[in-house]
Design a protein around this motif. Structure first.
Motif, mmCIF file in Angstrom:
data_model
loop_
_atom_site.group_PDB
_atom_site.id
_atom_site.type_symbol
_atom_site.label_atom_id
_atom_site.label_comp_id
_atom_site.label_asym_id
_atom_site.label_seq_id
_atom_site.Cartn_x
_atom_site.Cartn_y
_atom_site.Cartn_z
ATOM 1 N N PRO A 179 5.998 36.304 8.841
ATOM 2 C CA PRO A 179 4.738 36.767 9.455
ATOM 3 C C PRO A 179 4.041 37.782 8.552
ATOM 4 O O PRO A 179 4.675 38.679 7.987
ATOM 5 N N ASN A 180 2.755 37.611 8.394
ATOM 6 C CA ASN A 180 1.921 38.512 7.582
ATOM 7 C C ASN A 180 2.300 38.506 6.106
ATOM 8 O O ASN A 180 1.928 39.406 5.356
ATOM 9 N N GLY A 181 3.060 37.508 5.678
ATOM 10 C CA GLY A 181 3.351 37.398 4.242
ATOM 11 C C GLY A 181 4.306 38.448 3.737
ATOM 12 O O GLY A 181 4.189 38.898 2.601
ATOM 13 N N TRP A 182 5.270 38.844 4.529
ATOM 14 C CA TRP A 182 6.269 39.867 4.208
ATOM 15 C C TRP A 182 5.653 41.274 4.291
ATOM 16 O O TRP A 182 4.470 41.463 4.123
ATOM 17 N N PRO A 183 6.462 42.273 4.561
ATOM 18 C CA PRO A 183 5.966 43.649 4.704
ATOM 19 C C PRO A 183 5.687 44.303 3.370
ATOM 20 O O PRO A 183 5.942 43.736 2.312
ATOM 21 N N SER A 184 5.150 45.498 3.420
ATOM 22 C CA SER A 184 4.918 46.335 2.233
ATOM 23 C C SER A 184 4.029 45.648 1.219
ATOM 24 O O SER A 184 4.351 45.567 0.046
ATOM 25 N N THR A 185 2.898 45.142 1.681
ATOM 26 C CA THR A 185 2.009 44.424 0.763
ATOM 27 C C THR A 185 0.751 45.218 0.461
ATOM 28 O O THR A 185 -0.157 44.737 -0.190
ATOM 29 N N SER A 186 0.671 46.488 0.891
ATOM 30 C CA SER A 186 -0.541 47.253 0.655
ATOM 31 C C SER A 186 -0.681 47.631 -0.780
ATOM 32 O O SER A 186 0.301 47.792 -1.508
ATOM 33 N N ALA A 187 -1.892 47.776 -1.238
ATOM 34 C CA ALA A 187 -2.146 48.115 -2.631
ATOM 35 C C ALA A 187 -1.832 49.586 -2.862
ATOM 36 O O ALA A 187 -1.790 50.394 -1.937
ATOM 37 N N SER A 188 -1.606 49.921 -4.140
ATOM 38 C CA SER A 188 -1.277 51.301 -4.480
ATOM 39 C C SER A 188 -2.435 52.227 -4.190
ATOM 40 O O SER A 188 -2.294 53.447 -4.147
ATOM 41 N N SER A 189 -3.622 51.699 -3.983
ATOM 42 C CA SER A 189 -4.787 52.511 -3.682
ATOM 43 C C SER A 189 -4.737 53.056 -2.261
ATOM 44 O O SER A 189 -5.578 53.867 -1.879
ATOM 45 N N GLY A 190 -3.719 52.588 -1.478
ATOM 46 C CA GLY A 190 -3.564 53.130 -0.128
ATOM 47 C C GLY A 190 -4.105 52.230 0.939
ATOM 48 O O GLY A 190 -4.069 52.585 2.111
ATOM 49 N N THR B 139 -0.947 29.298 0.901
ATOM 50 C CA THR B 139 -0.016 28.875 1.952
ATOM 51 C C THR B 139 -0.565 27.741 2.798
ATOM 52 O O THR B 139 0.122 27.267 3.712
ATOM 53 N N ASP B 140 -1.748 27.261 2.484
ATOM 54 C CA ASP B 140 -2.274 26.049 3.103
ATOM 55 C C ASP B 140 -1.731 24.872 2.299
ATOM 56 O O ASP B 140 -2.445 24.205 1.549
ATOM 57 N N PHE B 141 -0.442 24.634 2.434
ATOM 58 C CA PHE B 141 0.276 23.736 1.542
ATOM 59 C C PHE B 141 -0.230 22.298 1.578
ATOM 60 O O PHE B 141 -0.083 21.559 0.605
ATOM 61 N N ARG C 241 -5.941 44.497 -13.533
ATOM 62 C CA ARG C 241 -6.394 45.619 -12.710
ATOM 63 C C ARG C 241 -5.713 45.556 -11.358
ATOM 64 O O ARG C 241 -5.057 44.559 -11.017
ATOM 65 N N LYS C 242 -5.862 46.629 -10.588
ATOM 66 C CA LYS C 242 -5.387 46.620 -9.216
ATOM 67 C C LYS C 242 -6.297 45.724 -8.376
ATOM 68 O O LYS C 242 -7.500 45.648 -8.625
ATOM 69 N N VAL C 243 -5.705 45.027 -7.427
ATOM 70 C CA VAL C 243 -6.501 44.157 -6.562
ATOM 71 C C VAL C 243 -6.454 44.698 -5.140
ATOM 72 O O VAL C 243 -5.529 45.420 -4.753
ATOM 73 N N THR C 244 -7.448 44.334 -4.373
ATOM 74 C CA THR C 244 -7.554 44.824 -3.002
ATOM 75 C C THR C 244 -6.737 43.946 -2.053
ATOM 76 O O THR C 244 -6.369 42.809 -2.381
ATOM 77 N N ASP C 245 -6.497 44.487 -0.874
ATOM 78 C CA ASP C 245 -5.803 43.720 0.144
ATOM 79 C C ASP C 245 -6.598 42.476 0.538
ATOM 80 O O ASP C 245 -6.025 41.422 0.837
ATOM 81 N N GLU C 246 -7.928 42.627 0.526
ATOM 82 C CA GLU C 246 -8.755 41.471 0.887
ATOM 83 C C GLU C 246 -8.557 40.331 -0.105
ATOM 84 O O GLU C 246 -8.484 39.155 0.282
ATOM 85 N N GLU C 247 -8.477 40.666 -1.391
ATOM 86 C CA GLU C 247 -8.241 39.634 -2.405
ATOM 87 C C GLU C 247 -6.875 38.979 -2.215
ATOM 88 O O GLU C 247 -6.730 37.751 -2.318
ATOM 89 N N VAL C 248 -5.867 39.800 -1.948
ATOM 90 C CA VAL C 248 -4.520 39.264 -1.726
ATOM 91 C C VAL C 248 -4.505 38.352 -0.513
ATOM 92 O O VAL C 248 -3.966 37.233 -0.555
ATOM 93 N N ASN C 249 -5.107 38.783 0.576
ATOM 94 C CA ASN C 249 -5.106 37.987 1.800
ATOM 95 C C ASN C 249 -5.847 36.667 1.612
ATOM 96 O O ASN C 249 -5.447 35.629 2.151
ATOM 97 N N GLU C 250 -6.946 36.726 0.843
ATOM 98 C CA GLU C 250 -7.705 35.494 0.606
ATOM 99 C C GLU C 250 -6.877 34.483 -0.172
ATOM 100 O O GLU C 250 -6.823 33.301 0.188
ATOM 101 N N HIS C 251 -6.235 34.942 -1.244
ATOM 102 C CA HIS C 251 -5.425 34.028 -2.043
ATOM 103 C C HIS C 251 -4.186 33.574 -1.276
ATOM 104 O O HIS C 251 -3.744 32.429 -1.408
#
Length: 324
Positions: free
Chosen positions: A310-321, A158-160, A143-153
């Protein structure tokens, strides 16, 4: 199934033990020492268990290593105890195969594989950025995931310093099967030298096959089977084997002396992964440098953090807008 797997064979450690099968184990850097049985000196539970394609575990690798050890034990007796030198082709083959197996079967080799896997995974995370995290999450969840889910993961991944990646043990076990025959053939065809000591004693370690660096090589270059000047293997408390990397020459004997015994013992210490072993009546470590073992077995250039944007590369928004 056998669960107590010896990463260094009992028959081999017994050659550095007393008649009761007791041996001194000295963890690096040498501040402690204990008397242990050769039955317990190098045991790692389930270390050689192989998982089949059906998800069933088998100790076939442990059985195969046991056959190699049985042939090697007989060859050791012929060369070390009975004075057979040069060895027969049969005994030469048995010792070469044992040395090849011993070189690649130890925990250090598995740890090296894990360190490489860990580095590659974290490098892929850093380079792929949040877009790759999103892709993986959506494939996993269907399924599509939210930005919050992406940011959390992304924050977790990245906490290596908070986690380490390990490869499946099967990869190390396959490496044993792949490398061992080629290394054994290499060892078999090289000139061998034997050193017998009458008074001085040798030690061994949890990684007893020592690769000697070529004197003309750079200290920054790695040392492998193809680039080492020779291999040095303590066969016994009083006997060491040298396998040269030259493609020509006859087997030979080396005159023993105290300086040579000390040099071999120092090489064994530097090659040890976590511990060295010696006979209870010996005190061979007094003049040796006993280093503190490094946490990692390899030095891999390129910190994955250097590739984090910074910010994990650009263009990371979900297709949901949503926005990242």
């Amino acid at each position: 199934m056998k669960r107590r797997h010896h990463t260094v064979p009992k028959f081999y450690l017994a050659r550095f033990a007393d008649k009761r099968g007791q041996i001194i184990r000295v963890p690096l850097p040498g501040n402690e020492r204990s008397t242990v049985s050769v039955k317990d000196a190098s045991v790692v539970k389930n270390f050689y268990l192989l998982e089949t394609d059906e998800g069933v575990f088998t100790d076939a690798i442990e059985d195969a290593l046991g056959q190699i050890e049985g042939a090697a034990a007989s060859a050791f007796r012929a060369v070390v105890d009975d004075g057979q030198w040069p060895p027969t082709d049969e005994n030469r083959q048995a010792i070469a195969l044992w040395a090849a197996a011993q070189h690649v079967r130890v925990p250090r080799i598995r740890q090296q594989g894990n360190e490489i896997a860990d580095h590659i995974f974290k490098l892929q995370v850093a380079v792929g950025g949040k877009p790759q995290v999103r892709k993986v999450l959506e494939q996993a969840h269907g399924r599509k995931v939210t930005d919050e889910e992406v940011n959390e993961h992304w924050a977790e991944m990245t906490d290596f310093d908070s986690y380490r990646v390990s490869e499946h043990p099967n990869k190390h076990l396959r490496l044993i099967g792949d490398l061992m025959p080629r290394a054994a053939a290499h060892f078999f065809s090289r000139p061998w030298g034997l050193i017998r000591f009458e008074q001085k004693s040798l030690i061994t370690a949890d990684d007893p096959v020592v690769l000697m660096r070529h004197p003309n090589s750079s200290p920054y270059d790695g040392v492998g089977l193809a680039t080492a000047e020779a291999l040095v293997i303590p066969l016994d408390r009083r006997v060491a084997l040298v396998i040269n990397n030259s493609s020509t020459g006859d087997d030979y004997n080396v005159s023993p002396n105290a300086l040579l015994a000390n040099h071999i013992n120092q090489m064994v210490v530097f090659n040890a992964h976590r511990a060295v072993f010696h006979h209870p009546k010996d005190a061979p470590l007094d003049r040796l440098d006993m280093p503190t073992p490094a946490e990692n077995t390899m030095s891999i250039s390129g910190d994955p953090r250097e590739f984090l944007m910074p910010n994990g590369w650009p263009s990371t928004s979900a297709s949901s807008g949503g926005t990242s």
